[in-house]
Design a protein around this motif. Structure first.
Motif: not given
Length: 389
Positions: A11-15, A54-59, A4-6
């Motif tokens: 706007d967060v997306r699974v990349d 952009a593209g940072d992985i969250l969690g 999951l990326c910011w």
């Protein structure tokens, strides 16, 4: 792997991103089996935390299985089941030796960036901006864990993930918040917020032998959980004036100990407060200080205000005169995770608490963007989300 990326505010997306690799001898690679969405993740979603890219992985609430180890990690083995704390600590510096692990001097590679903003750098954190290390987070299929000989807690029992997962953050955070209050037997403790950290602060206040716990929120299902699981008295701030009600409940003295478990996105009790926030933000960005300001106003003279709620920037109109003249003590900080994880695991194993009581939603990683929005908007009775890859 999937992660999951910011990608910007809201706007967060699974990349699909590169798998993590061992970079240092003290690293480990963990295959994630469960990861929580934390209230402080919403500060990232809503754009309150600077230095996100952009593209940072969250969690930062992960657990899983060790699949690879650096050459210097000797306390773990391939296949071990571990909970990973959100704070990254070296175990050897001045602060780690004092068990102030969230103040680690070594683990933030971007310490200079943090020093410019704060004066000194705290420890690195998983999935929580470049100012705090730029480390990839655990809402992913795999995670690189630096200083893996210090951080991860081995789970050697057959307890299910949901009973131990929250040792990664919110159970120790609620517990340290209660400890920071200096609760004396019989004290009245007021907790602002009834989200997951607040629920554990409520549970922990009883562990420190509070006499009464009063929980403050406006979301019905959160207030109900504080009543049923937390045995707390409750105040709905959308229906009652919190200061007046607390004075009535305490004979005019005020609560002995107050906990702000809300942080920088506290809601104002009126539209006037919301408008004031918007005007202030248009001039200079600042955190919303409603919860901690109200705690300072309500707390009895000589009492303690504890702040586990996350703040990111400047304080606007904090009632510092009241704080000083009432002789209050303020204690704050990211949680010194490695100090608390093992003792709290022992409480879980002994049956003193089952932390899974906060879980309301269980979803696959692929559904995480929708779950973020459900959690943010407080829909569908959402209190705590657990993701599984």
């Amino acid at each position: 792997m999937k992660a999951l990326c910011w990608h910007g505010t809201g706007d967060v997306r699974v990349d699909t991103v590169s798998d993590p690799k061992i970079q240092e001898p003290r690293d480990a690679i963990i295959r994630i089996t469960a990861s929580g969405i934390c209230g402080s993740d919403l500060h990232l979603l809503n754009g309150y935390m600077p230095t996100m890219k952009a593209g940072d992985i969250l969690g930062h609430e992960p657990m899983g299985e060790v699949v690879e180890l650096g050459s210097a990690v000797h306390n773990l083995a391939i296949g071990d089941r571990v909970v990973v704390p959100f704070t990254i600590a070296c175990g050897n510096c001045f602060f780690c030796r004092k068990t102030l692990f969230s103040c680690c001097d070594t683990s933030n590679p971007n310490a200079e960036m943090a020093r410019k903003a704060m004066g000194h750098s705290p420890s690195g954190l998983f999935g929580f901006s470049h100012m705090l290390g730029g480390f990839s987070g655990g809402q992913a299929e795999y995670l690189r864990v630096p200083f893996a000989d210090v951080g991860p807690l081995k789970i050697e029992s057959s307890l299910p993930d949901e009973k131990v997962l929250f040792l990664s953050d919110i159970f120790p955070t609620g517990y340290m918040a209660a400890e920071n209050c200096g609760i004396e037997p019989g004290d009245t403790v007021a907790v602002w917020g009834c989200g997951p950290v607040a629920q554990f602060a409520i549970q922990s206040a009883w562990m420190f032998k509070a006499g009464r716990v009063i929980a403050i929120d406006r979301v019905p299902e959160r207030l109900k959980l504080a009543q049923t699981a937390g045995k707390a008295e409750v105040i709905d701030f959308s229906k009652e004036d919190v200061y007046q009600r607390l004075q009535e409940m305490t004979g005019g003295r005020g609560p002995d100990r107050c906990i702000d478990a809300v942080g920088c996105e506290a809601h104002a009790p009126s539209t006037i407060g919301v408008i004031a926030d918007r005007v202030s933000a248009a001039v200079a960005p600042s955190d919303q200080m409603h919860a901690v300001s109200e705690a300072i106003k309500c707390c009895r003279k000589g009492g303690t205000v504890s702040v586990p709620g996350a703040y990111a920037g400047l304080a606007d109109k904090l009632p510092f005169g009241a704080f000083m003249n009432k002789g209050l003590t303020l204690k704050t900080g990211q949680t010194h995770m490695q100090r608390y994880m093992k003792p709290l695991l022992e409480k879980i194993e002994a049956g003193e608490i089952d932390p899974s009581f906060v879980v309301t939603h269980r979803v696959k990683l692929s559904d995480a963007p929708a779950a973020y929005k459900t959690f943010r908007d407080k829909k569908d009775g959402c209190i705590k989300v657990v993701l599984t890859p």
